[in-house]
Design an enzyme around this catalytic site. Structure first.
Site, mmCIF file in Angstrom:
data_model
loop_
_atom_site.group_PDB
_atom_site.id
_atom_site.type_symbol
_atom_site.label_atom_id
_atom_site.label_comp_id
_atom_site.label_asym_id
_atom_site.label_seq_id
_atom_site.Cartn_x
_atom_site.Cartn_y
_atom_site.Cartn_z
ATOM 1 N N CYS A 1 2.523 -6.064 2.855
ATOM 2 C CA CYS A 1 2.137 -5.921 1.447
ATOM 3 C C CYS A 1 3.336 -6.171 0.532
ATOM 4 O O CYS A 1 4.166 -5.282 0.312
ATOM 5 C CB CYS A 1 1.561 -4.527 1.206
ATOM 6 S SG CYS A 1 1.091 -4.256 -0.511
ATOM 7 N N CYS B 1 3.575 -3.961 -2.546
ATOM 8 C CA CYS B 1 4.009 -2.583 -2.282
ATOM 9 C C CYS B 1 5.518 -2.538 -2.023
ATOM 10 O O CYS B 1 6.201 -1.625 -2.472
ATOM 11 C CB CYS B 1 3.304 -2.005 -1.044
ATOM 12 S SG CYS B 1 1.571 -2.416 -0.901
ATOM 13 N N ASP B 2 6.041 -3.509 -1.284
ATOM 14 C CA ASP B 2 7.400 -3.381 -0.749
ATOM 15 C C ASP B 2 8.410 -4.408 -1.265
ATOM 16 O O ASP B 2 9.601 -4.291 -0.971
ATOM 17 C CB ASP B 2 7.357 -3.457 0.792
ATOM 18 C CG ASP B 2 6.496 -2.350 1.382
ATOM 19 O OD1 ASP B 2 6.479 -1.251 0.791
ATOM 20 O OD2 ASP B 2 5.843 -2.579 2.407
#
Ligand code: FAD
Ligand code: NAP
Length: 313
Positions: free
Chosen positions: A136, A139-140
């Protein structure tokens, strides 16, 4: 001891399919309960710009899903933060058990559990998950400011993730096992024009390499699928974007599935192999897998459920 709730229609999943089913089932006065699962809002919460949702030239995925949730709620869907851990389709009403300890009984069920990211399946990938290996980018990605990273895959997700990651990374290597991308042409154009992205054709990752203490990725060993020759590419982050598999574990023994786990529906409907159980979205669709098609199937599932319930009465 949890409580037991009964509903005419239980919707499992909170992506575009689930929330659209909620809107339609509510407007049919069926007072549905929708259980959100581990990823409230579904896959679109893991992306940034969505450019193909009709009516919005550009909308952020998470914002769109917040709006869908609010829409379903406003129409009368009861939205519950729980994860269904088992579903008994042999008895009527159907019985679903939640991780919370609550039980949901339902006259009809709409399955909209979507799909989950696939992994490469190598031990070193598992070892570094959460410590440099991710599925992701939204997300990261932030953790890789000024670093070199690699993205694996050749579809829309891989290309979008590679483009997004150029906001943070100094260099993104896109590793693909062929020399042709599946991604839409408009995305390919953006990819090839981006000076920070370098495609590496005909390669697969053999191993993720890194440090033990602290646990962290330093590089990947890649192999040319034609020549077998290997080389090491420095990378602090590895983003795996090789597609998604249907989340059909709940029903793999109770419903007919095909094409590697997709729930089978009667052509042109959302009816599954068990009367009263309907399936919509990526869970049942191995071809289109789009937000708008999932939403369309969510609508169909609510209409199919409404008609089926009326026939039972
Ligand atoms: P999902 O969105 O997969 O949602 C599934 C839901 O089921 C989740 O809420 C989950 O919590 C829930 N669930 C699963 N198991 C359980 C359980 N046991 N109990 C309760 N709930 C459960 N499509 C586009 O059209 N445009 C785009 O720009 C686009 N970008 C994308 C970017 C990325 C990074 C990804 C991964 C996908 C993208 N897609 C895009 C595809 C799109 O997101 C999917 O087609 C769509 O989200 C599928 O909707 P769905 O409702 O079927 O399921
Ligand atoms: P996908 O289209 O299935 O593509 C997966 C990619 O990963 C393919 O290029 C495939 O290679 C590669 N791959 C698969 N297994 C591999 C392995 N073991 N090792 C190395 N490479 C592997 O998946 P996706 O990109 O996640 O897209 C899923 C769906 O969501 C699609 O329908 C897509 O259109 C949709 N989506 C849409 C948007 C958008 O509209 N903007 C954005 C994201 C996703 P091959 O090509 O060689 O098979």
């Amino acid at each position: 001891m949890g409580e037991t709730r009964h509903t005419k229609v239980l919707i499992i999943g909170s992506g575009p399919a689930g929330y659209t089913a909620g809107v339609y089932a509510s407007r049919a006065m069926l007072s549905p309960i929708l259980v959100q699962g581990i990823e409230p809002g579904g896959q679109l919460t893991t992306t940034t710009e969505v450019e193909n949702w009709p009516g919005d030239t550009e909308v952020q995925g998470p914002d769109l899903m917040v709006r869908m949730e609010a829409h379903a709620r406003a129409m009368g869907t009861e939205i519950i933060g729980d994860i269904i851990s088992s579903l008994d389709l042999d008895q009527r009403p159907f019985v679903a058990k939640g991780d919370s300890g609550n039980t949901y009984t339902a006259d009809a069920v709409i399955l909209a559990t979507g799909a989950r990211a696939k992994w490469l399946g190598m031990p070193s990938e598992e070892k570094f998950k959460g410590f440099g290996v991710s599925a992701c980018a939204t997300c990261d990605g932030f953790f890789y400011r000024g670093q070199e990273i690699v993205v694996v895959g050749g579809g829309n997700t891989a290309v979008e993730e590679a483009l997004f990651l150029t906001n943070f990374a100094s260099k993104v290597t896109l590793i693909h096992r062929r020399d042709e991308l599946r991604a839409e042409k408009i995305l390919q154009d953006r990819l090839f024009k981006n000076p920070k992205i370098e495609p590496l054709w005909f390669h697969e990752i053999d191993e993720v390499l890194g440090t033990e203490s602290p646990l962290g990725v330093e590089s990947v060993r890649v192999r040319n699928v034609k020549t077998g020759k290997t080389q090491e590419i420095p990378a602090k982050g590895v983003f795996v974007a090789i597609g998604h598999a249907p989340a059909s574990e709940l029903v793999k023994d109770s419903l007919e599935t095909h094409m590697g786990g997709y729930v089978k529906v009667e052509a042109g409907t959302t009816r599954t192999s068990v009367p009263g159980v309907f399936a919509a979205g990526d869970l049942t669709d191995h071809i289109y897998r789009q937000a708008v098609t999932s939403a369309g199937m969510g609508c169909m599932a609510a209409l199919d459920a409404e008609r089926w319930l009326a026939e039972q009465d």
